[in-house]
Design an enzyme around this catalytic site. Structure first.
Site, PDB file in Angstrom:
ATOM      1  N   ASN A 178     -29.630 -16.977  -6.472  1.00  0.00           N
ATOM      2  CA  ASN A 178     -30.871 -16.521  -7.108  1.00  0.00           C
ATOM      3  C   ASN A 178     -32.003 -17.346  -6.525  1.00  0.00           C
ATOM      4  O   ASN A 178     -31.975 -18.572  -6.617  1.00  0.00           O
ATOM      5  CB  ASN A 178     -30.786 -16.726  -8.631  1.00  0.00           C
ATOM      6  CG  ASN A 178     -32.086 -16.410  -9.335  1.00  0.00           C
ATOM      7  OD1 ASN A 178     -32.908 -15.652  -8.824  1.00  0.00           O
ATOM      8  ND2 ASN A 178     -32.285 -16.984 -10.502  1.00  0.00           N
ATOM      9  N   GLY A 179     -32.987 -16.680  -5.924  1.00  0.00           N
ATOM     10  CA  GLY A 179     -34.107 -17.417  -5.337  1.00  0.00           C
ATOM     11  C   GLY A 179     -34.470 -16.868  -3.979  1.00  0.00           C
ATOM     12  O   GLY A 179     -34.090 -15.751  -3.629  1.00  0.00           O
ATOM     13  N   CYS A 205     -33.034 -12.296  -9.417  1.00  0.00           N
ATOM     14  CA  CYS A 205     -31.606 -12.035  -9.556  1.00  0.00           C
ATOM     15  C   CYS A 205     -31.028 -12.868 -10.695  1.00  0.00           C
ATOM     16  O   CYS A 205     -31.677 -13.753 -11.227  1.00  0.00           O
ATOM     17  CB  CYS A 205     -30.898 -12.401  -8.263  1.00  0.00           C
ATOM     18  SG  CYS A 205     -31.515 -11.487  -6.841  1.00  0.00           S
ATOM     19  N   GLY A 208     -32.018  -7.890 -12.735  1.00  0.00           N
ATOM     20  CA  GLY A 208     -31.740  -7.161 -11.508  1.00  0.00           C
ATOM     21  C   GLY A 208     -30.914  -5.925 -11.773  1.00  0.00           C
ATOM     22  O   GLY A 208     -29.869  -6.014 -12.425  1.00  0.00           O
ATOM     23  N   TYR A 249     -42.676 -13.849 -18.700  1.00  0.00           N
ATOM     24  CA  TYR A 249     -42.197 -12.488 -18.506  1.00  0.00           C
ATOM     25  C   TYR A 249     -40.691 -12.341 -18.262  1.00  0.00           C
ATOM     26  O   TYR A 249     -40.040 -11.525 -18.900  1.00  0.00           O
ATOM     27  CB  TYR A 249     -42.963 -11.862 -17.331  1.00  0.00           C
ATOM     28  CG  TYR A 249     -42.473 -10.492 -16.912  1.00  0.00           C
ATOM     29  CD1 TYR A 249     -42.775  -9.369 -17.665  1.00  0.00           C
ATOM     30  CD2 TYR A 249     -41.705 -10.329 -15.766  1.00  0.00           C
ATOM     31  CE1 TYR A 249     -42.321  -8.113 -17.285  1.00  0.00           C
ATOM     32  CE2 TYR A 249     -41.252  -9.078 -15.378  1.00  0.00           C
ATOM     33  CZ  TYR A 249     -41.570  -7.972 -16.136  1.00  0.00           C
ATOM     34  OH  TYR A 249     -41.118  -6.734 -15.764  1.00  0.00           O
TER      35      TYR A 249
END
Ligand code: SF4
Length: 480
Positions: free
Chosen positions: A119-120, A19, A45, A273
């Site tokens: 986020n996580g 995210c 996302g 990435y």
């Protein structure tokens, strides 16, 4: 071999992004700036997007499923009034997800109103959720972040900061978290610093200073903000002093608290990435690191070929690094269609092949009758790599050497990246030669773990998806 690999159950053929979170404080048109910042981090996302704003008196929220440009229009951005905001992009998956799982999460509780963007992944979320439900909590979503709402609401401390600290002492895992109250913005990063979170500043029209916190620094560039620094692992930043008028700025105060002893293990896959190459994450520019990956790859894999070509987009910088180090010509032998967007793809082999075809098209004139080195960032199930090799052969390539700018991915991620199970990771279950045979390349090589670390600056990272060594005792967790 081939049959065995096709029998895997998951449809997932690549890493799904994490995210993105954004917070703005004492900023002109805070929600609009947040919107642009989320737009710049759309790659993290695509499932849903949302923004909560505050004018010092009330929190306003708008969220929906879809891309940032689909979720917001001018009217709803105008309704998100105030000079503070938090925003969130949710990652995409093959299945559907309910709107209630999108963020920011909003709740009223006995200290007022709160919105949260995360986020996580909270690794002990299931245990905590069961405990909370056992004690009467009613959950409205399936996401781990909702635990925090309940923990904060049930805590007895007299202020939000102390309640957040108490809640974070209970949870484990990875987080870049943003909390918005009516008057404060609070940003926190987990003690390992797994997920990136950076601080920037922005000068308002009247010369006053505003602040932005975002997963990636590319969000700062689009709105004219200046990168200041990374938020440290285990650090909490509290922004206070919000003006109650939408038009009027204030002089915000920032307090930094080191709430956990830092044990830095940032996610090395951000460099390989996830992150945009124009971002700075973990205090390094991603493009430069990716070029380093290519240079290291050239040092470890010396191959005679006519040209080096990347699998666009994430293989481009590594291929440039490989070409520079090896002296072999760089060519854009594959063109990516950026307008494919989200397509409904049936989980059949034919449909998977079409998906790759829709996205990537080789330039036959460039690669026909040539020995080529193809640079990609990872092999997950192997089916995408196999399809890429197939279309390159159809375009006339004579010899195809596939080099991956990272080690083989052998283990899933439990820290916020949606990865397949180990049984679906081709490199976790098959020898190098078997994988090469399956994808159909003339040769196959990976970057070593040592060279990956060298290219990424020699710091300590989380690299569990490459070596299976998780940074905490999550693998011993009773609910896994
Ligand atoms: S397991 Fe891999 S993807 Fe997950 S945080 Fe660690 S390095 Fe990143």
């Amino acid at each position: 071999m081939e049959k065995q690999i096709y029998q895997t159950s998951s449809f997932q053929s690549s890493w799904n992004e994490e995210c993105a979170v954004v917070g703005t404080y004492n900023v002109d048109h805070a929600a609009l700036k947040n919107y642009y910042a989320l737009f710049s981090m759309q790659h993290r996302g695509q499932e849903a997007s949302g923004i909560s704003s505050s004018d010092g008196k009330q929190i306003y929220t708008h969220k929906n499923k879809g891309l940032v440009t689909e979720v917001f229009n001018q009217q709803c951005l105008q309704n998100l009034i105030g000079r503070a905001s938090i925003g969130h992009n949710r990652y995409s998956t093959a299945g559907s997800a309910s709107l209630s799982d999108s963020q920011p999460l909003f709740a009223k509780y006995n200290l007022g109103e709160i919105a949260i963007a995360h986020n996580g992944n909270l690794t002990n979320a299931k245990d905590i959720r069961e405990h909370l439900i056992h004690n009467g909590a009613i959950f409205q979503s399936h996401i781990d972040t909702e635990n925090l709402i309940h923990l904060i609401a049930q805590d007895k401390a007299p202020n939000l900061k102390d309640r957040i600290i108490s809640a974070l002492k209970i949870i484990d895992g990875a987080y870049g978290l943003l909390f918005l109250s009516r008057t404060k913005l609070i940003a926190v990063r987990d003690r390992y610093g797994l997920r990136p979170l950076s601080l920037g500043k922005i000068i308002n029209a009247d010369g006053s200073i505003g602040y932005i916190v975002a997963s990636e620094s590319c969000a700062f560039d689009l709105i004219g903000a200046e990168y200041m620094r990374e938020i440290q692992p285990g650090e909490m930043l509290i922004f206070e002093g919000l003006a109650t008028s939408d038009k009027q700025s204030s002089i915000p105060r920032i307090t930094s608290l080191q709430i956990f002893k830092p044990n830095p293990h940032p996610c090395i896959f951000e460099y390989v990435y996830f992150a945009r190459p124009d971002s700075s994450v973990f205090s390094q520019n991603v493009y430069s690191v990716r070029k380093n990956l290519g240079r290291e790859l050239a040092r470890e894999h010396k191959i005679k070929a006519d040209m080096v070509i990347p699998v666009p987009d994430s293989g481009v910088a590594a291929a440039l690094g490989y070409a520079k180090e090896s002296g072999i010509d760089f060519e854009l032998g594959i063109i990516r269609n950026h307008y494919v967007g989200r397509t409904f793809i049936e989980p059949t082999q034919k449909a998977r092949e079409l998906k790759v075809r829709l996205k990537l098209n080789p330039i036959s004139n460039i690669i026909a009758n040539k020995d080529i080195i193809v640079i990609d960032d990872s092999i997950v199930r192997g089916t995408t790599s196999r399809q890429i090799i197939k279309i390159l052969r159809q375009a006339g390539a004579k010899k195809i050497h596939l080099l991956i700018s990272a080690p083989p991915t052998i283990a899933p991620c439990f820290y916020g990246v949606d990865t397949p199970d180990s049984k679906d990771l081709i490199c976790a279950n098959h020898s190098l030669e078997s994988v090469r045979e399956f994808i159909g390349a003339d040769s196959l090589g990976f970057l070593s773990l040592k060279a990956l670390n060298t290219a990424c600056g020699g710091k300590i990272f989380c690299q569990a998806c490459f070596d299976g060594n998780y940074i905490d005792d999550y693998t011993k967790s009773k609910y896994r």
